[in-house]
Scaffold this motif. Structure first.
Motif, PDB file in Angstrom:
ATOM      1  N   LEU A   1       0.888  -1.784  -0.341  1.00 13.69           N
ATOM      2  CA  LEU A   1       0.585  -0.212  -0.186  1.00 13.69           C
ATOM      3  C   LEU A   1       0.741   1.463  -0.075  1.00 13.69           C
ATOM      4  O   LEU A   1       0.198   1.988  -0.784  1.00 13.69           O
ATOM      5  N   SER A   2       1.945   1.344   0.183  1.00 14.75           N
ATOM      6  CA  SER A   2       2.985   2.587   0.688  1.00 14.75           C
ATOM      7  C   SER A   2       3.352   2.705  -0.772  1.00 14.75           C
ATOM      8  O   SER A   2       3.598   3.637  -0.989  1.00 14.75           O
ATOM      9  N   SER A   3       3.550   1.545  -1.186  1.00 12.95           N
ATOM     10  CA  SER A   3       4.296   1.622  -2.916  1.00 12.95           C
ATOM     11  C   SER A   3       2.790   2.324  -3.454  1.00 12.95           C
ATOM     12  O   SER A   3       3.677   3.458  -4.444  1.00 12.95           O
ATOM     13  N   GLU A   4       1.946   2.156  -3.182  1.00 15.86           N
ATOM     14  CA  GLU A   4       0.798   2.408  -4.365  1.00 15.86           C
ATOM     15  C   GLU A   4       0.508   4.139  -3.607  1.00 15.86           C
ATOM     16  O   GLU A   4       0.512   4.367  -4.356  1.00 15.86           O
ATOM     17  N   LEU A   5       0.441   4.364  -2.920  1.00 19.14           N
ATOM     18  CA  LEU A   5       0.501   6.134  -1.745  1.00 19.14           C
ATOM     19  C   LEU A   5       1.839   6.591  -2.254  1.00 19.14           C
ATOM     20  O   LEU A   5       2.257   7.974  -1.929  1.00 19.14           O
ATOM     21  N   GLY A   6       2.655   6.069  -3.089  1.00 20.73           N
ATOM     22  CA  GLY A   6       4.565   6.763  -3.381  1.00 20.73           C
ATOM     23  C   GLY A   6       4.990   7.098  -1.998  1.00 20.73           C
ATOM     24  O   GLY A   6       5.947   8.335  -1.947  1.00 20.73           O
ATOM     25  N   ILE A   7       4.393   5.949  -0.747  1.00 13.09           N
ATOM     26  CA  ILE A   7       5.459   5.964  -0.050  1.00 13.09           C
ATOM     27  C   ILE A   7       6.734   5.335   0.817  1.00 13.09           C
ATOM     28  O   ILE A   7       7.179   5.572   1.767  1.00 13.09           O
TER      29      ILE A   7
ATOM     30  N   VAL B   1      -5.040   9.122  -5.097  1.00 19.06           N
ATOM     31  CA  VAL B   1      -5.680   8.573  -3.255  1.00 19.06           C
ATOM     32  C   VAL B   1      -6.987   8.810  -3.949  1.00 19.06           C
ATOM     33  O   VAL B   1      -8.237   7.863  -3.044  1.00 19.06           O
ATOM     34  N   LEU B   2      -7.916   9.563  -4.549  1.00 12.91           N
ATOM     35  CA  LEU B   2      -9.168   9.534  -4.871  1.00 12.91           C
ATOM     36  C   LEU B   2      -9.702   7.538  -5.792  1.00 12.91           C
ATOM     37  O   LEU B   2      -9.990   7.004  -5.628  1.00 12.91           O
ATOM     38  N   ALA B   3      -8.544   7.708  -6.435  1.00 14.55           N
ATOM     39  CA  ALA B   3      -8.313   6.644  -7.264  1.00 14.55           C
ATOM     40  C   ALA B   3      -8.797   5.060  -6.172  1.00 14.55           C
ATOM     41  O   ALA B   3      -9.357   3.489  -6.027  1.00 14.55           O
ATOM     42  N   LEU B   4      -7.927   5.193  -5.184  1.00 17.65           N
ATOM     43  CA  LEU B   4      -7.703   4.249  -3.869  1.00 17.65           C
ATOM     44  C   LEU B   4      -9.055   4.271  -2.967  1.00 17.65           C
ATOM     45  O   LEU B   4      -9.000   3.020  -3.553  1.00 17.65           O
ATOM     46  N   PHE B   5      -9.766   5.485  -3.095  1.00 15.60           N
ATOM     47  CA  PHE B   5     -11.322   5.341  -2.420  1.00 15.60           C
ATOM     48  C   PHE B   5     -12.116   4.562  -3.525  1.00 15.60           C
ATOM     49  O   PHE B   5     -12.889   4.099  -2.951  1.00 15.60           O
ATOM     50  N   ARG B   6     -12.128   4.920  -4.943  1.00 16.26           N
ATOM     51  CA  ARG B   6     -13.181   4.747  -5.668  1.00 16.26           C
ATOM     52  C   ARG B   6     -12.684   2.783  -5.406  1.00 16.26           C
ATOM     53  O   ARG B   6     -14.156   2.282  -5.176  1.00 16.26           O
ATOM     54  N   ARG B   7     -11.301   1.840  -5.383  1.00 13.31           N
ATOM     55  CA  ARG B   7     -11.266   1.352  -4.837  1.00 13.31           C
ATOM     56  C   ARG B   7     -11.642   0.280  -4.241  1.00 13.31           C
ATOM     57  O   ARG B   7     -12.486  -1.081  -3.832  1.00 13.31           O
ATOM     58  N   MET B   8     -12.147   1.012  -2.767  1.00 22.01           N
ATOM     59  CA  MET B   8     -12.562   0.478  -0.971  1.00 22.01           C
ATOM     60  C   MET B   8     -14.387   0.638  -1.217  1.00 22.01           C
ATOM     61  O   MET B   8     -14.471  -0.329  -0.780  1.00 22.01           O
ATOM     62  N   GLN B   9     -14.108   1.871  -2.056  1.00 22.27           N
ATOM     63  CA  GLN B   9     -15.768   1.622  -2.705  1.00 22.27           C
ATOM     64  C   GLN B   9     -16.196   0.466  -3.051  1.00 22.27           C
ATOM     65  O   GLN B   9     -17.272  -0.457  -2.410  1.00 22.27           O
ATOM     66  N   ASN B  10     -15.797   0.066  -4.147  1.00 23.80           N
ATOM     67  CA  ASN B  10     -16.065  -1.144  -5.017  1.00 23.80           C
ATOM     68  C   ASN B  10     -15.546  -2.580  -4.311  1.00 23.80           C
ATOM     69  O   ASN B  10     -16.402  -3.361  -3.998  1.00 23.80           O
ATOM     70  N   GLN B  11     -15.028  -2.080  -3.111  1.00 21.95           N
ATOM     71  CA  GLN B  11     -14.644  -3.406  -2.594  1.00 21.95           C
ATOM     72  C   GLN B  11     -15.730  -3.737  -0.969  1.00 21.95           C
ATOM     73  O   GLN B  11     -15.806  -4.346  -0.601  1.00 21.95           O
ATOM     74  N   GLY B  12     -17.087  -2.583  -1.356  1.00 19.24           N
ATOM     75  CA  GLY B  12     -17.353  -2.359   0.113  1.00 19.24           C
ATOM     76  C   GLY B  12     -17.611  -1.862   0.617  1.00 19.24           C
ATOM     77  O   GLY B  12     -18.366  -2.016   1.748  1.00 19.24           O
ATOM     78  N   THR B  13     -16.556  -0.815   0.670  1.00 20.92           N
ATOM     79  CA  THR B  13     -16.161   0.688   1.919  1.00 20.92           C
ATOM     80  C   THR B  13     -17.560   1.196   1.528  1.00 20.92           C
ATOM     81  O   THR B  13     -17.855   1.556   0.748  1.00 20.92           O
ATOM     82  N   THR B  14     -17.492   1.924   3.075  1.00 23.24           N
ATOM     83  CA  THR B  14     -18.675   3.065   3.089  1.00 23.24           C
ATOM     84  C   THR B  14     -17.655   4.139   3.277  1.00 23.24           C
ATOM     85  O   THR B  14     -16.543   4.029   4.570  1.00 23.24           O
ATOM     86  N   LEU B  15     -17.930   5.401   2.254  1.00 26.18           N
ATOM     87  CA  LEU B  15     -16.975   6.426   2.903  1.00 26.18           C
ATOM     88  C   LEU B  15     -17.889   7.800   3.212  1.00 26.18           C
ATOM     89  O   LEU B  15     -18.509   7.431   2.174  1.00 26.18           O
ATOM     90  N   VAL B  16     -17.584   8.890   4.133  1.00 27.66           N
ATOM     91  CA  VAL B  16     -17.706   9.438   4.519  1.00 27.66           C
ATOM     92  C   VAL B  16     -16.708  10.628   4.564  1.00 27.66           C
ATOM     93  O   VAL B  16     -15.789  10.313   5.627  1.00 27.66           O
ATOM     94  N   VAL B  17     -16.341  11.498   3.805  1.00 26.39           N
ATOM     95  CA  VAL B  17     -15.533  12.812   3.239  1.00 26.39           C
ATOM     96  C   VAL B  17     -16.405  13.729   3.680  1.00 26.39           C
ATOM     97  O   VAL B  17     -17.135  14.816   2.789  1.00 26.39           O
ATOM     98  N   ALA B  18     -15.523  14.375   4.279  1.00 24.82           N
ATOM     99  CA  ALA B  18     -15.336  16.404   4.859  1.00 24.82           C
ATOM    100  C   ALA B  18     -14.776  16.780   3.636  1.00 24.82           C
ATOM    101  O   ALA B  18     -13.420  16.159   3.696  1.00 24.82           O
TER     102      ALA B  18
END
Ligand SMILES: Nc1ncnc2c1ncn2[C@@H]1O[C@H](COP(=O)(O)OP(=O)(O)OP(=O)(O)O)[C@@H](O)[C@H]1O
Ligand SMILES: [Mg+2]
Length: 220
Positions: free
Chosen positions: A129-135, A184-201
């Motif tokens: 995951l750190s590789s994906e996020l460039g850290i 980061v937004l692509a990761l959020f979208r992937r999480m959504q596709n895997q069933g996570t519910t997101l709330v973003v301020a």
């Protein structure tokens, strides 16, 4: 109709300081459906962070209900609230709350250590995951050495590494350049596709545009 995964009813919250009471949230009602990305908007000071603190059970509302899986989380025991936080919630707080006395790897590892995963498994997940996020190259660095955007990606990595059912993100893209924001937004979208519910301020139109619904808080 499908029951929402999380339902707020009449949530109110005031803060007392210097003999003055400030009402921040008044009778907020919100239904969060499973698998949706919900945006929380509103001016600075309208209570977005306060609301996310309540949703993540790091702060109690003064009154109202917060129903998760049929249970009002304001009436359960502290232990059950702690279990909700540790097993169901990932949280990217606005002020990040990274631990200065641990390096990047050990900050990200924290939630996985709570889950008692074995060392090899933890290492594998963090490297990927750190590789994906460039850290990845930052894993051995101390937190105080990082730039604002690097710290933000570390906090995002720590929050999403445990693959929780719910993810609450408070201005998650505020310190990111366009390229890292897209990542980061692509990761959020992937999480959504895997069933996570997101709330973003967020104040960010790019983030607002990817939300399925948005809720606007009014200044009190
Ligand atoms: N612990 C606290 N004690 C006293 N006042 C607080 C506390 N937390 C928040 N507030 C006040 O509540 C109001 C809402 O704060 P909050 O951080 O939720 O706003 P916000 O919508 O997230 O703002 P921003 O967009 O600037 O992040 C502010 O006026 C703030 O000063
Ligand atoms: Mg805030």
């Amino acid at each position: 109709m499908i029951e929402p995964i999380l339902k707020l009813e009449n949530i109110s919250k005031s803060f007392k300081s210097a003999g003055h009471t400030q009402t921040v949230l008044e009778n907020v009602a919100l239904q969060i459906r499973e698998g949706e990305i919900v945006g929380i908007r509103g001016k600075s000071g309208s209570g977005k962070s306060t609301l996310l603190n309540i949703l993540s059970a790091t702060l109690m509302a003064d009154s109202g209900k917060m129903i998760f899986k049929g249970q009002d989380l304001h009436t359960v025991t502290n232990k059950e609230r702690a279990r909700y936080r540790s097993s169901c919630v990932g949280y990217i707080p606005q002020n990040l709350y990274l631990l200065d006395d641990r390096n990047v790897f050990n900050n990200i590892a924290l939630p996985l250590q709570y889950m008692k995963l074995d060392k090899k498994h933890i290492e594998k997940r963090i490297h990927s995951l750190s590789s994906e996020l460039g850290i990845f190259a930052l894993l051995k660095k101390e937190i105080h050495m990082l730039s604002g955007g690097e710290k933000q990606r570390v906090a995002i990595c720590r929050a999403i590494i445990k693959k929780s059912k719910l993810l609450f993100a408070d201005e998650p893209t505020g310190s990111l350049d366009d390229e890292n924001e897209a990542l980061v937004l692509a990761l959020f979208r992937r999480m959504q596709n895997q069933g996570t519910t997101l709330v973003v301020a967020t104040h960010d139109d790019v983030v607002v545009n990817m939300c399925d619904t948005t809720h606007k808080l009014q200044m009190r």
